[in-house]
Design an enzyme around this catalytic site. Structure first.
Site, mmCIF file in Angstrom:
data_model
loop_
_atom_site.group_PDB
_atom_site.id
_atom_site.type_symbol
_atom_site.label_atom_id
_atom_site.label_comp_id
_atom_site.label_asym_id
_atom_site.label_seq_id
_atom_site.Cartn_x
_atom_site.Cartn_y
_atom_site.Cartn_z
ATOM 1 N N HIS A 71 0.826 -1.212 0.000
ATOM 2 C CA HIS A 71 0.000 0.000 0.000
ATOM 3 C C HIS A 71 0.862 1.265 0.000
ATOM 4 O O HIS A 71 0.399 2.323 0.396
ATOM 5 C CB HIS A 71 -0.906 0.018 1.236
ATOM 6 C CG HIS A 71 -1.972 -1.031 1.195
ATOM 7 N ND1 HIS A 71 -1.726 -2.354 1.465
ATOM 8 C CD2 HIS A 71 -3.285 -0.950 0.886
ATOM 9 C CE1 HIS A 71 -2.855 -3.043 1.353
ATOM 10 N NE2 HIS A 71 -3.813 -2.216 1.003
ATOM 11 N N HIS A 72 2.125 1.140 -0.414
ATOM 12 C CA HIS A 72 2.962 2.341 -0.364
ATOM 13 C C HIS A 72 2.456 3.400 -1.334
ATOM 14 O O HIS A 72 2.764 4.580 -1.183
ATOM 15 C CB HIS A 72 4.438 2.009 -0.633
ATOM 16 C CG HIS A 72 4.740 1.704 -2.068
ATOM 17 N ND1 HIS A 72 4.311 0.564 -2.693
ATOM 18 C CD2 HIS A 72 5.407 2.409 -3.007
ATOM 19 C CE1 HIS A 72 4.706 0.581 -3.952
ATOM 20 N NE2 HIS A 72 5.378 1.682 -4.164
ATOM 21 N N ARG A 73 1.712 2.968 -2.348
ATOM 22 C CA ARG A 73 1.043 3.920 -3.242
ATOM 23 C C ARG A 73 -0.374 3.421 -3.475
ATOM 24 O O ARG A 73 -0.610 2.206 -3.500
ATOM 25 C CB ARG A 73 1.763 3.998 -4.584
ATOM 26 C CG ARG A 73 3.136 4.625 -4.485
ATOM 27 C CD ARG A 73 3.377 5.483 -5.703
ATOM 28 N NE ARG A 73 4.724 6.020 -5.685
ATOM 29 C CZ ARG A 73 5.020 7.234 -5.252
ATOM 30 N NH1 ARG A 73 4.076 8.022 -4.790
ATOM 31 N NH2 ARG A 73 6.262 7.671 -5.277
ATOM 32 N N LYS A 77 -2.836 -2.019 -7.886
ATOM 33 C CA LYS A 77 -3.121 -2.328 -9.285
ATOM 34 C C LYS A 77 -2.652 -3.715 -9.634
ATOM 35 O O LYS A 77 -1.583 -4.162 -9.177
ATOM 36 C CB LYS A 77 -2.376 -1.296 -10.150
ATOM 37 C CG LYS A 77 -2.799 -1.287 -11.580
ATOM 38 C CD LYS A 77 -4.054 -0.477 -11.808
ATOM 39 C CE LYS A 77 -4.589 -0.625 -13.216
ATOM 40 N NZ LYS A 77 -5.272 -1.913 -13.420
ATOM 41 N N LYS A 101 7.126 -4.184 -10.407
ATOM 42 C CA LYS A 101 6.952 -3.740 -11.800
ATOM 43 C C LYS A 101 6.554 -2.253 -11.857
ATOM 44 O O LYS A 101 7.154 -1.457 -12.565
ATOM 45 C CB LYS A 101 5.838 -4.611 -12.402
ATOM 46 C CG LYS A 101 5.691 -4.591 -13.872
ATOM 47 C CD LYS A 101 4.463 -5.414 -14.315
ATOM 48 C CE LYS A 101 4.517 -6.876 -13.908
ATOM 49 N NZ LYS A 101 3.417 -7.667 -14.505
ATOM 50 N N LYS A 113 -3.110 -8.432 -7.071
ATOM 51 C CA LYS A 113 -3.455 -9.423 -8.108
ATOM 52 C C LYS A 113 -4.656 -10.214 -7.634
ATOM 53 O O LYS A 113 -4.860 -10.368 -6.429
ATOM 54 C CB LYS A 113 -2.285 -10.396 -8.313
ATOM 55 C CG LYS A 113 -2.336 -11.137 -9.626
ATOM 56 C CD LYS A 113 -1.812 -10.269 -10.729
ATOM 57 C CE LYS A 113 -1.610 -10.995 -12.015
ATOM 58 N NZ LYS A 113 -0.729 -10.207 -12.892
ATOM 59 N N SER A 370 -2.389 0.785 -18.599
ATOM 60 C CA SER A 370 -3.506 0.808 -17.636
ATOM 61 C C SER A 370 -3.478 2.114 -16.839
ATOM 62 O O SER A 370 -4.524 2.699 -16.542
ATOM 63 C CB SER A 370 -3.392 -0.351 -16.650
ATOM 64 O OG SER A 370 -3.969 -1.515 -17.177
HETATM 65 N N1 GLU Z 1 -2.103 -8.339 -15.852
HETATM 66 C C1 GLU Z 1 -1.139 -7.421 -16.333
HETATM 67 C C2 GLU Z 1 0.192 -7.625 -15.619
HETATM 68 O O1 GLU Z 1 0.469 -8.686 -15.130
HETATM 69 C C3 GLU Z 1 -1.646 -5.990 -16.307
HETATM 70 C C4 GLU Z 1 -1.961 -5.423 -14.956
HETATM 71 C C5 GLU Z 1 -2.654 -4.064 -14.995
HETATM 72 O O2 GLU Z 1 -2.795 -3.507 -16.061
HETATM 73 O O3 GLU Z 1 -3.037 -3.603 -13.926
HETATM 74 O O4 GLU Z 1 1.030 -6.778 -15.616
#
Ligand code: GLU
Length: 479
Positions: A71-73, A77, A101, A113, A370
């Site tokens: 949760h640092h940002r 996502k 990433k 995720k 995204s």
């Molecule tokens: N599922 C993609 C990934 O593994 C995209 C994740 C996203 O766009 O939030 O990077």
């Protein structure tokens, strides 16, 4: 990479073990204290859902997860996976990869995720829709989805269609929320999506590979010619990522795609495969096999053992393992999938002088675009809408000035091309290109700064860790 105790084959295949080994190796080369590194590494929460779905008059139970790694940002996502084998361990590891990433490519999100255990090959559309909608409802009730909290996206087994169902369900619950479309990315353009999101991961793979091939030091060490043009490439996976990566590498990079592996076999043609024609063949027949002029090899794994310049695993995790790493005959392995190389295998590749381009860099194109989509949704305006006409008019003035000064008028076609003005797709692609280029430079700079970093993955983690650590340090810990 030095692992004092070699992992067992089974341990080597565990995705949590893979990510944790990669993290620890890099963390040991940073200056941060153990407590902070522990905070960065830990998965903050994981929620397990058991939920019912009624289809055709019958009630069926499904199981799903959403992991929030960091949760640092905010928001957090990461993709949502629909697959028969998905489990808690996998979802947690993939959430961690999302944190690293995003940090690496300067996308201001924490990592998350999700997954639902469902065999999308066997279920009908009605069931998949009911599962997607009910899972969204469950996520919303537990605060695991929302424009400012947690934003899912496509992943294995999901795409635009599922994202449209998620957005629609979320909007039905949060009626009147102005930003509700930003609750999920990867939506169809007509439902608040962004041009270029579908191809984004594959396009990012191309930009990343191009960076490597234009890196003089690396190319020299590998004994290769500079540039993507003419390189022979084998791709494992012909889904959204593999297809677009292969297509763009061929069309824009001038590479020669000599093999494509699918879950049920590989097609191989040393003279090069026309990626568009293979895609059309797959749409028509359902398979890549029996493609005119190409040879059929029996397994997906065959694509990993083809002699080529660049191998791109673009399917699942755990593909290059202790069992087949010594048979890889490429000079570069570009990880388009998440976690395709196990730590044991990576050591083998490293010892054999094979250059691994890590997943947290190479497949970051998806989440980067995204981010653009999320930004578009909360700003409620398409990119380029305000500036296109203005840029065009200014460029036309420059061109007219140059024509007057040189006395050489341009053709109408040339003039139009020069004063084009950027559309959304142009801006998305250029933003992605710039992102991939900057992140590559940051990794290479980390390697130059610290002579104990010998591989690009460790460099990627060192860069990510330092960014997350800086944010945590600046935030402090809530007492
Ligand atoms: N599922 C993609 C990934 O593994 C995209 C994740 C996203 O766009 O939030 O990077």
């Amino acid at each position: 990479m030095s692992t004092s105790v070699p992992p067992t084959i089974k341990e080597d295949l565990n995705l949590n073990h893979i990510v944790s080994t990669q993290f620890d190796k890099a963390a040991a080369l940073t200056k941060y204290d153990e407590g902070l590194l522990g905070q960065i590494k830990a998965c903050n929460n994981i929620y397990t859902f058991h939920f019912p779905v009624k289809v055709g008059g019958k009630i069926r139970m499904f199981q799903g997860w959403r992991a929030e790694h960091s949760h640092h940002r905010k928001p957090l996502k990461g993709g949502l996976r629909f697959a028969a084998e998905v489990d808690e361990n996998e979802v947690m590891a993939l959430a961690a990869l999302m944190t690293y990433k995003c940090a690496l490519v300067n996308v201001p999100f924490g990592g998350s995720k999700g997954g639902v255990r469902i065999d999308t090959y066997r279920e009908d559309d009605e069931t998949i829709e009911a599962v997607a909608r009910r899972f969204t409802f469950e996520l919303a009730h537990k605060n695991f989805i929302g424009p400012g909290t947690n934003v899912p996206a496509p992943d294995m087994g999901t795409g635009e269609r599922e994202m449209a169902w998620i957005a629609d369900t979320y909007q039905a619950i949060h009626h009147g929320d102005l930003n509700s479309l930003a609750c999920v990315t990867g939506k169809p353009v007509s439902q608040g999506g962004i041009h270029g999101r579908t191809e984004a991961t594959g396009r990012g793979v191309y930009y990343g590979i191009r960076e490597v091939c234009e890196d003089e030091d690396v190319m020299q060490k590998l004994g290769m010619q500079m540039g993507v043009a003419g390189k022979t490439i084998s791709v494992q996976g012909f889904g959204n990522v593999g297809y677009h990566a292969a297509r763009i590498l061929q069309h824009e990079g001038g590479a020669k795609i000599i093999a494509i592996g699918e879950y049920n076999g590989t097609v191989y043609d040393p003279n090069g495969i026309d990626v568009d024609a293979l895609h059309a063949h797959k749409l028509k027949t359902g398979y890549v096999q029996n493609f005119p002029g190409a040879q059929d090899l029996p397994t997906s794994g065959d694509s990993l053992e083809i002699e080529c310049d660049i191998l791109i695993p673009a399917a699942l995790e755990n593909q290059i393992t202790l069992e087949n790493a010594s048979k890889v005959k490429a000079k570069i392995v570009g990880e388009a999938a998440n976690g395709p190389t196990t730590p044991g295998a990576e050591q083998v590749l490293f010892d054999r002088g094979i250059y691994v381009v890590p997943d947290i860099y190479l497949n970051a194109g998806g989440v980067t675009v995204s981010y653009f989509e999320w930004t578009k949704n909360i700003s409620h305006m398409r990119f380029g809408r305000m500036s296109k006409r203005f840029d065009q008019a200014r460029d036309e003035r420059y061109i007219s000035l140059m024509e007057r000064m040189s006395g050489k008028p341009l053709t109408e076609a040339r003039r139009e091309r020069l004063a084009e003005g950027a559309d959304e797709i142009d801006l998305v692609r250029s933003g992605l290109e710039n992102t991939m280029s900057d992140a590559y430079k940051e990794m290479r700079a980390a390697m130059k700064e610290n002579d104990q970093i010998h591989d690009l993955r460790t460099a990627a983690y060192v860069v990510s860790i330092s960014k997350v650590a800086t944010t945590y340090n600046q935030m402090g810990i809530f007492p």
